[in-house]
Motif scaffolding. Structure first.
Motif, PDB file in Angstrom:
ATOM      1  N   HIS A   8     -23.649  20.986   1.236  1.00  0.00           N
ATOM      2  CA  HIS A   8     -23.220  20.805  -0.151  1.00  0.00           C
ATOM      3  C   HIS A   8     -22.622  22.120  -0.648  1.00  0.00           C
ATOM      4  N   SER A  58     -20.005  22.308  -5.390  1.00  0.00           N
ATOM      5  CA  SER A  58     -20.511  22.836  -6.659  1.00  0.00           C
ATOM      6  C   SER A  58     -20.668  24.355  -6.600  1.00  0.00           C
ATOM      7  N   ARG A  59     -21.100  24.869  -5.446  1.00  0.00           N
ATOM      8  CA  ARG A  59     -21.273  26.321  -5.311  1.00  0.00           C
ATOM      9  C   ARG A  59     -19.925  27.040  -5.342  1.00  0.00           C
ATOM     10  N   ALA A 112     -12.405  19.812  -3.373  1.00  0.00           N
ATOM     11  CA  ALA A 112     -12.994  19.283  -4.603  1.00  0.00           C
ATOM     12  C   ALA A 112     -12.290  18.028  -5.104  1.00  0.00           C
ATOM     13  N   ASN A 166     -17.127  25.846  -6.599  1.00  0.00           N
ATOM     14  CA  ASN A 166     -16.517  25.649  -7.909  1.00  0.00           C
ATOM     15  C   ASN A 166     -17.002  26.709  -8.892  1.00  0.00           C
ATOM     16  N   ALA A 167     -18.290  26.996  -8.874  1.00  0.00           N
ATOM     17  CA  ALA A 167     -18.838  28.019  -9.756  1.00  0.00           C
ATOM     18  C   ALA A 167     -18.256  29.394  -9.439  1.00  0.00           C
TER      19      ALA A 167
END
Length: 280
Positions: free
Chosen positions: A176, A179-180, A210, A182-183
């Motif tokens: 996963h 999300s990491r 993404a 993207n931040a």
């Protein structure tokens, strides 16, 4: 006395000579490393051959059904991960682990064991982290040498195949990272002084991984503004615009890529842009 000395020297020479001979292992060891997600997967295992012996059958000579198998030969098979992954919904943190299996007719049990330093036959269920089952497929062609390999490599998923005889077992692996990442991109792009090259990297991330085409377009537009001769950026921009349904803009930027790539004498991008134009 001299004969004894000469005999001793001759024996020593023979021993040294034999010590220099390297005999191929019956089950040679292989280590494979695969970049995956934001880390690496490293697998070390020994590869036995069938040599006419039966495998994956009731009471077979090799890896009988229903029995814990070291998943190879010699030392235990080792899986090293450098970033967190999921195996069939089971979280596995960074570290080195042993893989044992229990072959079955229709499905196998995959065992992840924390004792990666033992010999393959020194298995203890007390060291198991978790177990899960995966289907076993029958293949038309027989695999003589036991083979493990990573396939179908995607940004957040891949498969580990175990193949021997007429059996192919696929172990799904998930990570996963969206999300990491993207931040991290949001933080870097909001800085006071942004490196212009970051916009193109961000555009690729938002487009390929993404699937956020609006953010991808925002960043690739900034990238082309900073580097108006970068034909490869215009091809990405055209792909993003196509994904957003803006065929007119996609056509214009693909044609821009053809023009710039032709001037730069890069036939690969000329061909790629022309293929995109045909698809519009």
């Amino acid at each position: 006395m001299k004969k004894i000395v000469f005999a001793s020297i001759a024996l020593l020479t023979m021993q040294l000579g034999f010590a220099q001979i390297k005999v191929p292992a019956a089950s040679p060891t292989e280590t494979i490393t695969q970049d995956f997600g934001m880390g690496k997967l490293e697998l070390t295992y020994s590869r036995p051959n069938l040599r006419g012996r039966s495998v994956f059958k009731d009471n077979s000579e090799l890896a009988p059904l229903g029995k814990v198998w070291r998943t190879g030969a010699n030392a235990s098979t080792k899986l090293k991960v450098t970033d967190q992954i999921d195996l069939a919904g089971n979280r596995l943190d960074s570290g080195t682990y042993a893989i044992f299996t229990i072959p079955g007719k229709k499905e196998w049990t995959i065992i992840i064991n924390k004792d990666s330093k033992n010999w393959g036959t020194d298995y203890s269920a007390n060291d198991d982290l978790f177990r899960f089952n995966v289907p076993a497929e029958t293949t038309k062609e027989s695999m003589e040498t036991f083979t493990m390999q990573f396939t179908n490599i995607q940004p957040e998923s891949c498969e580990l195949h175990l193949m021997w005889g007429n059996v192919d077992v696929k172990v799904p692996i998930i990570t996963h990272i969206v999300s990491r990442l993207n931040a991290q991109f949001e933080k870097a792009l909001s800085a006071d002084n942004v490196n212009p090259n970051l916009y193109f990297t961000a555009a690729n991330f938002y487009y390929d991984i993404a699937k956020d085409y609006n953010k991808a377009l925002t960043n690739v537009t900034k990238a082309t503004d900073n580097n108006p001769k970068a034909y490869y950026m215009f091809l990405l921009k055209a792909k993003i615009e196509k994904a957003l349904g803006d065929k007119a803009s996609a056509k214009a930027d693909a044609e821009k890529c053809v023009q710039l790539a032709t001037e730069a004498k890069n036939d690969d991008y000329v061909r790629g842009a022309n293929m995109l134009l045909k698809s519009l």
